[in-house]
Design an enzyme around this catalytic site. Structure first.
Site, PDB file in Angstrom:
ATOM      1  N   GLY A  41       6.288  -1.327   9.235  1.00 42.53           N
ATOM      2  CA  GLY A  41       6.073  -1.662   7.824  1.00 42.53           C
ATOM      3  C   GLY A  41       5.223  -2.916   7.708  1.00 42.53           C
ATOM      4  O   GLY A  41       5.380  -3.865   8.486  1.00 42.53           O
ATOM      5  N   GLY A  43       4.377  -4.083   4.347  1.00 45.70           N
ATOM      6  CA  GLY A  43       4.448  -4.589   2.974  1.00 45.70           C
ATOM      7  C   GLY A  43       4.758  -6.076   3.039  1.00 45.70           C
ATOM      8  O   GLY A  43       4.566  -6.713   4.087  1.00 45.70           O
ATOM      9  N   LEU A  44       5.248  -6.610   1.951  1.00 44.47           N
ATOM     10  CA  LEU A  44       5.497  -8.051   1.967  1.00 44.47           C
ATOM     11  C   LEU A  44       6.498  -8.425   3.044  1.00 44.47           C
ATOM     12  O   LEU A  44       6.330  -9.436   3.736  1.00 44.47           O
ATOM     13  CB  LEU A  44       5.982  -8.502   0.595  1.00 44.47           C
ATOM     14  N   ALA A  45       7.558  -7.633   3.196  1.00 45.52           N
ATOM     15  CA  ALA A  45       8.566  -7.976   4.204  1.00 45.52           C
ATOM     16  C   ALA A  45       7.961  -7.863   5.609  1.00 45.52           C
ATOM     17  O   ALA A  45       8.060  -8.804   6.413  1.00 45.52           O
ATOM     18  CB  ALA A  45       9.776  -7.062   4.050  1.00 45.52           C
ATOM     19  N   ARG A 331      17.970  -4.665 -16.322  1.00 43.99           N
ATOM     20  CA  ARG A 331      17.358  -3.332 -16.313  1.00 43.99           C
ATOM     21  C   ARG A 331      18.358  -2.199 -16.502  1.00 43.99           C
ATOM     22  O   ARG A 331      18.091  -1.254 -17.243  1.00 43.99           O
ATOM     23  CB  ARG A 331      16.628  -3.121 -14.974  1.00 43.99           C
ATOM     24  N   ARG A 436      19.336  -4.841  -9.185  1.00 43.24           N
ATOM     25  CA  ARG A 436      18.462  -5.974  -8.846  1.00 43.24           C
ATOM     26  C   ARG A 436      17.870  -6.569 -10.106  1.00 43.24           C
ATOM     27  O   ARG A 436      17.457  -5.840 -11.010  1.00 43.24           O
ATOM     28  CB  ARG A 436      17.337  -5.500  -7.925  1.00 43.24           C
TER      29      ARG A 436
HETATM   30  C1  LIG Z   1       5.318  -0.508  -9.883  1.00 44.75           C
HETATM   31  C2  LIG Z   1       6.215  -1.535  -9.255  1.00 44.75           C
HETATM   32  C3  LIG Z   1       6.167  -2.849  -9.680  1.00 44.75           C
HETATM   33  C4  LIG Z   1       6.997  -3.813  -9.102  1.00 44.75           C
HETATM   34  N1  LIG Z   1       6.939  -5.091  -9.550  1.00 44.75           N
HETATM   35  C5  LIG Z   1       7.743  -6.027  -8.973  1.00 44.75           C
HETATM   36  C6  LIG Z   1       7.673  -7.389  -9.399  1.00 44.75           C
HETATM   37  O1  LIG Z   1       6.918  -7.750 -10.285  1.00 44.75           O
HETATM   38  N2  LIG Z   1       8.491  -8.279  -8.786  1.00 44.75           N
HETATM   39  C7  LIG Z   1       9.367  -7.926  -7.796  1.00 44.75           C
HETATM   40  O2  LIG Z   1      10.061  -8.792  -7.273  1.00 44.75           O
HETATM   41  N3  LIG Z   1       9.414  -6.644  -7.364  1.00 44.75           N
HETATM   42  C8  LIG Z   1       8.637  -5.698  -7.919  1.00 44.75           C
HETATM   43  N4  LIG Z   1       8.701  -4.399  -7.486  1.00 44.75           N
HETATM   44  C9  LIG Z   1       9.499  -4.085  -6.281  1.00 44.75           C
HETATM   45  C10 LIG Z   1       8.743  -4.529  -5.026  1.00 44.75           C
HETATM   46  O3  LIG Z   1       7.371  -4.284  -5.184  1.00 44.75           O
HETATM   47  C11 LIG Z   1       9.219  -3.828  -3.764  1.00 44.75           C
HETATM   48  O4  LIG Z   1      10.606  -3.816  -3.705  1.00 44.75           O
HETATM   49  C12 LIG Z   1       8.696  -4.557  -2.526  1.00 44.75           C
HETATM   50  O5  LIG Z   1       7.316  -4.743  -2.616  1.00 44.75           O
HETATM   51  C13 LIG Z   1       9.070  -3.807  -1.258  1.00 44.75           C
HETATM   52  O6  LIG Z   1       8.457  -4.474  -0.175  1.00 44.75           O
HETATM   53  P1  LIG Z   1       8.759  -4.030   1.307  1.00 44.75           P
HETATM   54  O7  LIG Z   1       7.916  -4.890   2.178  1.00 44.75           O
HETATM   55  O8  LIG Z   1      10.216  -4.035   1.550  1.00 44.75           O
HETATM   56  O9  LIG Z   1       8.294  -2.514   1.395  1.00 44.75           O
HETATM   57  P2  LIG Z   1       6.866  -1.787   1.026  1.00 44.75           P
HETATM   58  O10 LIG Z   1       5.910  -2.675   0.347  1.00 44.75           O
HETATM   59  O11 LIG Z   1       7.274  -0.521   0.361  1.00 44.75           O
HETATM   60  O12 LIG Z   1       6.277  -1.482   2.426  1.00 44.75           O
HETATM   61  C14 LIG Z   1       6.783  -0.462   3.245  1.00 44.75           C
HETATM   62  C15 LIG Z   1       5.941  -0.427   4.490  1.00 44.75           C
HETATM   63  O13 LIG Z   1       6.575   0.417   5.436  1.00 44.75           O
HETATM   64  C16 LIG Z   1       5.637   1.326   5.973  1.00 44.75           C
HETATM   65  N5  LIG Z   1       6.401   2.511   6.377  1.00 44.75           N
HETATM   66  C17 LIG Z   1       7.371   3.162   5.685  1.00 44.75           C
HETATM   67  N6  LIG Z   1       7.856   4.164   6.427  1.00 44.75           N
HETATM   68  C18 LIG Z   1       7.189   4.140   7.592  1.00 44.75           C
HETATM   69  C19 LIG Z   1       7.248   4.926   8.764  1.00 44.75           C
HETATM   70  N7  LIG Z   1       8.112   5.938   8.903  1.00 44.75           N
HETATM   71  N8  LIG Z   1       6.374   4.635   9.756  1.00 44.75           N
HETATM   72  C20 LIG Z   1       5.477   3.612   9.649  1.00 44.75           C
HETATM   73  N9  LIG Z   1       5.412   2.832   8.572  1.00 44.75           N
HETATM   74  C21 LIG Z   1       6.255   3.095   7.563  1.00 44.75           C
HETATM   75  C22 LIG Z   1       4.630   1.540   4.896  1.00 44.75           C
HETATM   76  O14 LIG Z   1       3.421   1.974   5.465  1.00 44.75           O
HETATM   77  C23 LIG Z   1       4.541   0.126   4.307  1.00 44.75           C
HETATM   78  O15 LIG Z   1       3.660  -0.642   5.089  1.00 44.75           O
HETATM   79  C24 LIG Z   1       7.891  -3.429  -8.072  1.00 44.75           C
HETATM   80  C25 LIG Z   1       7.948  -2.114  -7.649  1.00 44.75           C
HETATM   81  C26 LIG Z   1       7.144  -1.157  -8.256  1.00 44.75           C
HETATM   82  C27 LIG Z   1       7.272   0.256  -7.840  1.00 44.75           C
END
Ligand SMILES: Cc1cc2nc3c(=O)[nH]c(=O)nc-3n(C[C@H](O)[C@H](O)[C@H](O)COP(=O)(O)OP(=O)(O)OC[C@H]3O[C@@H](n4cnc5c(N)ncnc54)[C@H](O)[C@@H]3O)c2cc1C
Length: 638
Positions: A41, A43-45, A331, A436
């Site tokens: 992954g 994403g931000l995390a 929410r 949340r």
């Molecule tokens: C439209 C929208 C607006 C939002 N606005 C806000 C906001 O304003 N403030 C806030 O705090 N939160 C907001 N959220 C929530 C927030 O964006 C998400 O909870 C957060 O970005 C999740 O980050 P993450 O790094 O955990 O996962 P993600 O950003 O979902 O990243 C997941 C990563 O895992 C990878 N991945 C997944 N499965 C696999 C696999 N099997 N093999 C390889 N790679 C894989 C993907 O490629 C990706 O890189 C919003 C959500 C949405 C939908």
């Protein structure tokens, strides 16, 4: 298998994390380069974790299924990120952010994890500013804040309506620096399809190269899952189209506990569904509720255009029902209120499943220019999608699936019950309880990746004596064989029904029977309907193409096959949690005025599900929740 200890340190709440950081073992700087960590992954995390671990000296293999880390779903986040900086001098503090989050989650999260989140929130903003994230500033040049639901202070930092994108660019630059230095090997377009576990310790992963179809094994000293949430189980959601449960579900099938899967956030401000042609829904950021007023006509069936409905015939129902928090009620509460007024026949729009979000007052008070500055890009997006100009006609909004609070169980160190398997960001269950608060997901993802995992993972490596396995070890070969067999089974599906049609049917079933409102009869119906639907999938679905090539049909089929199993787990969880709390609204358990009624005696715990083999009901374990610093009160926003 009992739930392992949560490893919450002893001592006063405010000192736990500092004490724990001191007590954890460190890896000698010269030894860090001997370790390899897999981060799935970006994403931000995932990006923040991969960049921070590499900066510390570890070797990192980072995987994502998109063609660039910058395309992770995090980029979609609009509204902002919380932090207890108290720049507004309006009474915020670490403790208040902690309290709001615990209360917002309806007292179903671990106190110690949430306090740590609030504590490190202030560091996140400094880190991001240092990386050049262009947060909005006030007229004096200081960082600006706005309000989000469930809070009476302004603590949300933002970059217009593109906060996630800007934060991800910051994390991506940190990641790119490490890619250039050779410390991070980035593997885009590579999907993790299984986890290699030996004696309850993670040893690596098996992936499929999405371009060539090649199956490969990757060995490491620890694995971090940062794979996001599972909201697309419902087919229609605001999440990116590719978001799925596969990585977390494979880990569950290899022994990881899945916690609270039934906690699904349904966001109140999304553009309403317009028909079966849609594959995705669009969020209108919660930040809009700072200035927009939500209303419906007082009279059921009133079909007049909004500007012809006089003021005294409108029901600003959130302001009426929740005078303290009004349009900024959390929410879950706002979503249920919208459903209620629509169920009463007062919904607006073609299908009656919509409520107005009206900016007329704000435009009159502040001028169009100010509203444009605050929300211009969101207004533009709304107009492009609906062909209605929200400066002139109120927006129409309705709740939609948006975020998942449930996820893989983790302890205070963010490690699952499988040794070495750490889970961060939306993929874990840890910080948001049953609901949340807005702007807290970005905060959690970055807290986990920048400020928590780099310490706790080091402790795991420093205290574990293991020799890394070779990817040609028997354990990897066995898992690879299973992955290949599953792909073969999927590409052999030559029925007549598309995979998408199964996904849509599953999503509708979940939305109708396990959505904003749930009851025992509906959940039992869902549990009776999912297995035959799954069976039909394996008989009637069609998957074109082969395994050893770029094949998006195959990718989708694999993800939908997992959803078809995972949906059942979610319904079991929703059925067994025989109380209402946060987003989990069991219709049997409500107060006379329709609020969620918790049962702390029986359900003040985390439900942790253990896989028992295909076709068998999973086993439910519990981690009791203890509240020593806040009182378990009725969650009121009135
Ligand atoms: C439209 C929208 C607006 C939002 N606005 C806000 C906001 O304003 N403030 C806030 O705090 N939160 C907001 N959220 C929530 C927030 O964006 C998400 O909870 C957060 O970005 C999740 O980050 P993450 O790094 O955990 O996962 P993600 O950003 O979902 O990243 C997941 C990563 O895992 C990878 N991945 C997944 N499965 C696999 C696999 N099997 N093999 C390889 N790679 C894989 C993907 O490629 C990706 O890189 C919003 C959500 C949405 C939908």
């Amino acid at each position: 298998m009992p739930v392992p200890p949560s490893r919450v340190p002893s001592g006063p709440l405010a000192e736990k994390w500092s004490k724990h950081k001191f007590e954890m073992k460190l890896v000698n700087p010269a030894n860090k380069r001997k370790f390899t960590v897999i981060v799935v992954g970006s994403g931000l995390a995932g990006s923040s974790a991969a960049a921070s671990l590499a900066e510390l000296g570890y070797n990192v293999d980072c995987f994502c299924y998109q063609d660039s880390p910058r395309r992770a779903h995090s980029i979609a986040a609009q509204g902002g990120i919380n932090a207890a900086k108290n720049y507004q001098n309006d009474g915020d503090s670490v403790f208040r952010l902690f309290y709001d989050t615990i209360k917002g989650g309806d007292f179903r999260a671990r106190e110690a994890n949430v306090y740590r989140l609030a504590e490190v929130s202030v560091n996140i903003i400094d880190q991001c500013v240092a990386q050049g994230v262009p947060f909005a500033r006030d007229y004096g040049g200081l960082l600006a804040n706005r309000s989000f639901g469930g809070a009476q202070v302004s603590r949300t930092f933002y970059a217009r309506g593109q906060t996630g994108q800007q934060l991800l660019l910051g994390a991506y630059s940190a990641l790119s620096r490490q890619i250039a230095l050779g410390k991070v090997r980035m593997h885009p377009r590579t999907e993790m399809l299984d986890l290699v576990v030996v004696d309850n310790t993670v040893r690596g992963i098996v992936t499929r190269d999405l371009v060539s179809g090649r199956i490969e094994s990757w060995s490491a000293d620890a694995v971090v899952l940062a794979t996001g949430g599972y909201g697309n189980l419902y087919f229609l959601s605001t999440m990116c189209a590719g978001a799925n449960v596969t990585a977390a579900f494979r880990a569950y099938k290899r022994g990881a506990l899945f916690a609270n899967p039934c906690y699904v956030q349904i966001h109140p401000t999304c553009i309403p569904v317009t028909g079966d042609h849609q594959s995705k829904l669009t969020l209108m950021s919660e930040s809009l509720r700072n200035d927009g007023r939500i209303w419906v006509p007082k009279r059921p069936g009133d079909k007049r255009p909004p500007n012809q409905i006089p003021e005294d015939e409108r029901d600003y129902y959130l302001e009426r029902m929740y005078p303290s928090f009004g349009n900024l009620s959390p929410r879950d509460i706002s979503s249920r209120a919208a459903k209620k007024v629509c169920d009463e026949g007062r919904g607006v729009g073609e299908f009656g499943r919509g409520v107005y979000l009206d900016f007329a007052d704000a435009i009159k008070r502040l001028g169009r220019k100010t509203i444009e500055e605050r929300y211009g890009n969101l207004f533009e997006m709304y107009e492009k999608i609906t062909a209605e100009n929200p400066y002139e006609v109120p927006m129409r909004i309705y709740p939609a699936v948006h975020y998942t609070m449930g996820g893989l169980w983790v302890d205070y160190n963010l490690m699952s019950n499988i040794n070495g398997l750490h889970v961060i960001g939306e993929a874990n269950f840890s910080d948001h309880g049953a609901n949340r608060l807005g702007a807290s997901a970005l905060m959690q993802g970055l807290a986990d990746g920048y400020f928590v995992l780099p310490y706790t993972l080091g402790h795991y490596l420093a205290t574990t004596k293991l020799t890394r396995l070779s990817p040609s070890d028997a354990a990897f070969r066995q898992t690879e064989a299973e992955v290949r067999a599953r792909i073969q089974k999927l590409v052999s599906l030559k029925g007549t029904r598309t995979v998408v049609s199964f996904h849509r049917e599953l999503g509708k079933l979940m939305w109708d029977l396990c959505g904003m409102g749930r009851n025992a009869a509906g959940l039992k119906e869902a549990l009776a309907k999912i297995p035959p639907l799954r069976e039909r999938f394996w008989k009637e679905a069609i998957v074109t193409g082969a395994g050893e090539e770029l094949n998006v049909a195959l990718e989708r089929a694999g993800r939908v096959a997992d959803f078809l199993e995972f949906g059942e787990l979610l319904c079991y969880d929703a059925l067994e949690r025989d109380e209402s709390c946060g987003s989990h609204f069991r219709e049997e358990h409500q107060t006379p005025d329709g609020e969620a009624k918790r049962d702390d005696e029986r359900f003040c715990h985390v439900a942790c599900w253990e896989y028992q083999g295909d076709g068998n009901k999973p086993l439910r374990h519990v981690e009791p929740l203890q509240f020593e610093n806040v009182e378990l009160g009725v969650r009121s926003y009135k």
